[in-house]
Design a protein around this motif. Structure first.
Motif, PDB file in Angstrom:
ATOM      1  N   THR A 134       0.846  -1.199   0.000  1.00  0.00           N
ATOM      2  CA  THR A 134       0.000   0.000   0.000  1.00  0.00           C
ATOM      3  C   THR A 134       0.876   1.240   0.000  1.00  0.00           C
ATOM      4  O   THR A 134       1.960   1.260   0.588  1.00  0.00           O
ATOM      5  N   LEU A 135       0.376   2.267  -0.663  1.00  0.00           N
ATOM      6  CA  LEU A 135       0.998   3.592  -0.656  1.00  0.00           C
ATOM      7  C   LEU A 135      -0.123   4.597  -0.476  1.00  0.00           C
ATOM      8  O   LEU A 135      -1.079   4.616  -1.257  1.00  0.00           O
ATOM      9  N   SER A 136      -0.054   5.394   0.571  1.00  0.00           N
ATOM     10  CA  SER A 136      -1.124   6.359   0.839  1.00  0.00           C
ATOM     11  C   SER A 136      -0.586   7.781   0.804  1.00  0.00           C
ATOM     12  O   SER A 136       0.554   8.046   1.207  1.00  0.00           O
ATOM     13  N   PHE A 137      -1.431   8.677   0.322  1.00  0.00           N
ATOM     14  CA  PHE A 137      -1.155  10.115   0.324  1.00  0.00           C
ATOM     15  C   PHE A 137      -2.181  10.738   1.262  1.00  0.00           C
ATOM     16  O   PHE A 137      -3.373  10.750   0.976  1.00  0.00           O
ATOM     17  N   HIS A 138      -1.716  11.237   2.397  1.00  0.00           N
ATOM     18  CA  HIS A 138      -2.579  11.642   3.500  1.00  0.00           C
ATOM     19  C   HIS A 138      -2.385  13.136   3.751  1.00  0.00           C
ATOM     20  O   HIS A 138      -1.280  13.589   4.053  1.00  0.00           O
ATOM     21  N   SER A 140       4.032  -1.331   3.517  1.00  0.00           N
ATOM     22  CA  SER A 140       3.167  -0.160   3.628  1.00  0.00           C
ATOM     23  C   SER A 140       4.015   1.108   3.659  1.00  0.00           C
ATOM     24  O   SER A 140       5.003   1.190   4.383  1.00  0.00           O
ATOM     25  N   GLN A 141       3.613   2.097   2.849  1.00  0.00           N
ATOM     26  CA  GLN A 141       4.276   3.396   2.818  1.00  0.00           C
ATOM     27  C   GLN A 141       3.213   4.482   2.927  1.00  0.00           C
ATOM     28  O   GLN A 141       2.093   4.312   2.456  1.00  0.00           O
ATOM     29  N   GLU A 142       3.589   5.611   3.519  1.00  0.00           N
ATOM     30  CA  GLU A 142       2.651   6.727   3.629  1.00  0.00           C
ATOM     31  C   GLU A 142       3.387   8.044   3.456  1.00  0.00           C
ATOM     32  O   GLU A 142       4.453   8.250   4.037  1.00  0.00           O
ATOM     33  N   ILE A 143       2.795   8.912   2.651  1.00  0.00           N
ATOM     34  CA  ILE A 143       3.256  10.297   2.522  1.00  0.00           C
ATOM     35  C   ILE A 143       2.217  11.151   3.233  1.00  0.00           C
ATOM     36  O   ILE A 143       1.076  11.256   2.787  1.00  0.00           O
ATOM     37  N   LYS A 144       2.609  11.752   4.345  1.00  0.00           N
ATOM     38  CA  LYS A 144       1.676  12.490   5.185  1.00  0.00           C
ATOM     39  C   LYS A 144       2.022  13.967   5.139  1.00  0.00           C
ATOM     40  O   LYS A 144       3.121  14.364   5.534  1.00  0.00           O
TER      41      LYS A 144
END
Length: 647
Positions: free
Chosen positions: A420-424, A629-633
């Protein structure tokens, strides 16, 4: 006479058949009962009704299911426990995105349909403004607004539809209100004139609806209502005393179209209020997130206040400005009938399949080796041995060998891990202790599988339909106790699905205040904001550094030139991209380009953007969970609404 007996028999049989049912659906409808605009079909709506059981019903759980036809079938469901001889009201939420007219509502137990009802959505093909009104008295109404036609300029919904063509007014009942803010998505304006009996979850829902772009008009019937109203003072985030409210004479220019009104109630506005030029303290508004609260110093439903000219000259222009601002408040413009171009570009940047593609030169090299072996090498070898008949089996075997090699190479390159890659985006709601969370979640499946995407909070959740093959695949399940869930969403091997969610969180004290040569930021002690960029001080670009824990307040000064990067006449999307890459060190080139293009649109207003780290857990979960899992917050705040002061 014979016909009458047939009719009576049929009617009696219908009643008898209904009596035989142990459970029935009654009075199912959309609330608020607005039509669905074909020009503005967006967000969510609420279905409500009553489930009635008789004494023969045994206490058990049932499932309420709305079958909605759009691009494929979408099912929205919730569970409800029903005892015998009961009458319970339900609230079921459905998405209006790409929805057809017909909805089939049914009650099921163990998969068996016990009762069902057809609901027809009332579509309106005009550009409309939808107003919900709590009439303080039976003789108060706003139905005269329906006579206002072709008001312009308005918020254009299409190239051919730039006028306000109709105002739709619905009287609201505090007993029949959605208990989640998404249930108010199909309403533009709410008008209150006295204290309403609102349950705490309805109060919270209306408050969050305002933060997401709703407009609450406060038009008091009595002088002491607002100083005594806990709800109004909570949503305004302001305390009012009796001394803050007084009667004032209205100007002669306003009396011309309100001849029976001599005075209005003036309310001392907050410091950030935008006042009307003529009516000042009797007409002002304050922004709250993407929406606003508009104060009008008279009961708009009284017959003496029924003036279409007053609405055209004073209220509709302000409502139009608030709606226009709503569309630009979010980091990404809100999409209406379809995904926006920004959402399409973001989906492309989040598509994890692109990062696991086998190298084109490797594939070409394997293909060249295959052609050489299966052709000339194979033929020359068996010809020397005088065994050319063996080509019959050697060619298929070599083909199978290379197919196996390519499959192994593909699995080796793309891997067997789901990811998963999320842009938050975390955005403070000005004038409150709330923050808005906007999250785009991309999921790469490592096998043919189904997934549950669960938002364990009150908010909006749906798949982005940039990938057309996913349109007919999603099944939506909603349960009041469990939040909102996309259940059994199918993804093929190495296929990426992208999902969007929006929700609000309270008790988070963020604030950003700009001055000529500085910006002051406040945050909770547990949150870290790092690598901060800001555009302010004549729209110049600055790099401000980090804001560490456990600090809660920090002011960044620009007078010494320490933080200066670029002047407003020099930077463009490419310059912003280089500045962000230097500090944030993004590896995703498409994401970097998307961010710089999005920020370039905001360079004519003050804003702050940074990376944010917070110990708070996300209410969004996946089942089965990802291997990687990766996230750009991102922390984002934009100063909006200042240019229309004193309109």
């Amino acid at each position: 006479m014979k016909t009458m007996w047939v009719v009576c028999f049929f009617f009696s049989f219908s009643l008898f058949a209904q009596e035989l049912k142990n459970i029935i659906i009654q009075n199912a409808k959309l609330i608020p009962e607005f039509s669905v605009s074909s020009q503005q079909t967006k967000g969510w709506a609420c279905l409500t009704g009553e489930i009635i059981t008789n004494m023969r019903w045994k206490s058990s759980d049932i499932e309420i299911v709305a079958n909605v036809q759009g691009y494929g079938t979408r099912l929205y469901s919730m569970t409800l426990n029903l005892p015998s001889s009961s009458r319970k009201r339900f609230f079921l939420y459905i998405s209006l995105r790409l929805t057809h007219r017909e909805i089939e509502l049914s009650v099921k137990k163990d998969g068996q349909v016990l009762d069902k009802q057809e609901i027809q959505l009332n579509y309106n093909y005009k550009n409309i403004l939808r107003i919900g009104y709590f009439p303080p008295k039976n003789d108060h109404n706003l139905f005269f607004l329906k006579k206002i036609e072709k008001y312009n300029p308005w918020v254009p919904q299409s190239y051919y539809n730039k006028d306000l063509e109709e105002i739709e007014v619905i009287n609201l009942d505090s007993r029949l209100l959605p208990d989640r803010w998404i249930g108010y998505d199909n309403m533009d304006v709410m008008i209150m004139s006295k204290e309403e009996s609102l349950l705490s979850d309805r109060q919270k829902a209306i408050q969050e609806w305002i933060y997401n772009g709703g407009i609450l008009i406060v038009a008091p019937q009595e002088r002491l209502w607002i100083p005594g109203s806990h709800f109004i003072q909570t949503v305004m985030n302001q305390t009012f005393s009796e001394d803050d409210v007084s009667y004032v004479d209205i100007p002669d220019s306003v009396k011309a179209y309100l001849p029976n009104v001599t005075q209005m109630l003036a309310l001392q506005p907050p410091g950030d209020a935008i006042q009307d030029k003529e009516l000042t303290n009797s007409l002002w508004h304050v922004y709250k997130g993407a929406g606003a609260i508009l104060y009008v110093g008279m009961d708009l439903g009284k017959e003496s206040a029924n003036s279409s000219i007053f609405w055209k000259t004073h209220l509709l222009p302000k409502i139009r400005d608030i709606i226009i601002r709503k569309n630009s408040w979010h980091f990404l413009d809100q999409g209406d009938t379809k995904d926006t171009q920004d959402e399409y570009n973001l989906s492309s940047a989040l598509n994890l399949s692109f990062g696991r593609m086998p190298g084109i030169w490797s594939i070409l090299a394997i293909l060249v080796v295959y052609l050489l072996l299966v052709g000339p090498v194979n033929f020359i070898y068996f010809r020397k041995k005088n065994l050319t008949l063996h080509l019959v089996w050697s060619i298929p075997c070599l083909s199978m060998l290379f197919v196996t090699i390519i499959l192994i190479y593909g699995y080796w390159v793309r891997g067997m891990n789901s990811e998963t890659l999320s842009f938050h985006i975390v955005q403070p709601v000005e004038g409150s202790d709330y923050i808005c969370h906007k999250k785009y979640l991309s999921l790469l499946s490592s096998s043919h599988s189904t997934y549950n995407i669960h938002l364990e909070d009150n908010g909006s959740l749906y798949p982005l339909y940039s990938n057309w093959s996913l349109r007919s695949s999603s099944v939506m399940n909603y349960n009041q106790k469990q939040g909102l869930m996309i259940q059994d969403f199918p993804l093929s091997l190495w296929q990426t699905g992208t999902f969007y969610s929006l929700y609000f969180q309270g008790n988070m004290n963020f604030s950003v205040n700009f001055s000529k040569n500085s910006v002051k930021i406040e945050k909770p002690a547990s949150v870290r904001i790092k690598k901060i960029f800001g555009v302010f001080n004549n729209y110049n670009l600055y790099y401000l550094g980090d804001f560490e824990t456990p600090e809660t307040q920090k002011e960044f000064f620009t007078s010494n030139g320490e933080h200066y990067l670029l002047s407003n006449d020099r930077y463009n999307s490419r310059e912003i991209q280089l500045a962000i890459q230097k500090k944030w060190n993004f590896q995703n080139e498409k994401m970097l380009q998307f961010l710089s293009n999005a920020l370039q649109k905001d360079t004519l207003c003050n804003f702050v953007v940074a990376l944010i780290e917070s110990p708070l857990l996300s209410p969004i979960s996946l089942n089965p969970g990802p291997d990687i899992s990766q996230e750009i917050k991102i922390f984002y705040y934009k100063e909006t609404g200042k240019s229309d002061a004193n309109k």
